[in-house]
Write an enzyme that holds these catalytic residues in place. Structure first.
Site, PDB file in Angstrom:
ATOM      1  N   HIS A  74      -8.170  -4.356  12.469  1.00 53.75           N
ATOM      2  CA  HIS A  74      -8.592  -3.126  13.156  1.00 53.75           C
ATOM      3  C   HIS A  74      -9.980  -2.671  12.712  1.00 53.75           C
ATOM      4  CE1 HIS A  74      -6.786  -1.004   9.580  1.00 53.75           C
ATOM      5  NE2 HIS A  74      -7.781  -0.168   9.826  1.00 53.75           N
ATOM      6  N   ASP A 120      -2.471  -7.586  11.217  1.00 55.05           N
ATOM      7  CA  ASP A 120      -3.697  -6.816  11.001  1.00 55.05           C
ATOM      8  C   ASP A 120      -4.546  -7.507   9.928  1.00 55.05           C
ATOM      9  OD1 ASP A 120      -5.614  -4.867  11.075  1.00 55.05           O
ATOM     10  OD2 ASP A 120      -4.395  -3.313  10.102  1.00 55.05           O
ATOM     11  N   SER A 215      -9.375   1.026   4.604  1.00 53.99           N
ATOM     12  CA  SER A 215      -8.892  -0.084   5.421  1.00 53.99           C
ATOM     13  C   SER A 215      -9.590  -1.393   5.081  1.00 53.99           C
ATOM     14  CB  SER A 215      -9.132   0.199   6.906  1.00 53.99           C
ATOM     15  OG  SER A 215      -8.054   0.877   7.470  1.00 53.99           O
TER      16      SER A 215
END
Length: 267
Positions: A74, A120, A215
């Site tokens: 992402h 992911d 992230s």
């Protein structure tokens, strides 16, 4: 229903890359656990994009080869490679270190956010190659295929927000660290998530955990040979409120990682 958030700087993208606040005073409740990192973390990288002539941190990542960084899908899915650079060899994302240009991105072909977040994981290739002969730049061992279970001590590092609200994120200049433990996937599901076998969950006390800007960053199993076990993926809509952080389980993707690296280096 529990609202989820991806731990990248999505609010920057939504608000036209608006400037991010940086802290001017010490905060006793840093989301990443209140511990500033003072020793070198040679595999840690800052993924940055340019805004008004300045580079801005938006995600973390880990050096896994002489030219590759492992991060979250992402983080890179909607980014153009020419808009992203990788900074290594520094504890301060704003200063020092070496900057590398991203030339290729590989987002997992089965990455999806609907109906749940799966696969992911992404790799980016940089130029020039990393200077692995330096003491402050090195790869991280990605371990074997053994699955990490519950109650395992792990360590998160990143430049994620030091506030719990995603709408007013405050990034620290200095790298932060959090030592905590994994929980079982069953326990994670009972706390409101829908995790798969390809994910790991970790949980700290309220006031500690991953947040916006973390992230793609590394979850490490410490020891004589530290190795990468997770990639920061997502969590609850408000950071560090006593709910788990969800990570992509690296051991589930070893064939994919090897395939991408070998394919890139053969070209």
């Amino acid at each position: 229903m529990l609202v989820l958030q991806l731990f990248c700087m999505l609010f920057i993208l939504r608000q036209g890359l608006a400037d991010v606040e940086t802290p001017t005073t010490e905060s006793p409740n840093r989301i990443n656990g209140g511990q500033r990192v003072n020793e070198t973390v040679p595999f840690q990288v800052s993924l940055q994009m340019q805004r008004r002539g300045r580079w801005q941190h938006f995600c973390g990542g880990s050096i896994v080869s002489g030219q590759h960084v492992l991060t979250a899908a992402h983080c890179m899915e909607k980014m153009k490679v020419e808009d992203v650079s990788v900074v290594v060899g520094t504890l301060n994302w704003k200063a020092g270190g070496l900057r590398h240009r991203v030339v290729t991105k590989h987002v997992h072909p089965q990455y999806s956010m609907n109906p749940r977040i799966i696969n992911d994981i992404a790799l980016v290739k940089v130029t020039p190659p990393f200077r692995l002969q330096r003491s402050d730049v090195s790869t991280i061992h990605i371990g074997g295929s053994d699955r990490i279970g519950e109650k395992v001590p792990v360590r998160l590092t990143g430049w994620g927000s030091t506030t719990s609200s995603t709408s007013s994120a405050t990034l620290p200049d200095q790298l932060q660290a959090l030592n905590y433990r994994t929980i079982s996937n069953e326990d994670c599901n009972q706390k409101g998530f829908r995790v798969t076998r390809n994910e790991i969950c970790a949980l700290a006390v309220q006031g500690q955990g991953a947040c916006v800007g973390d992230s793609g960053g590394p979850l490490i199993k410490p020891g004589l040979q530290p190795h990468l076990v997770g990639i920061v993926s997502y969590g609850s809509s408000t950071c560090a409120q006593g709910r788990p952080d969800v990570y992509t389980r690296v051991s589930s993707f070893l064939p994919y990682i090897s395939q991408v690296i070998n394919q890139d280096l053969a070209q």
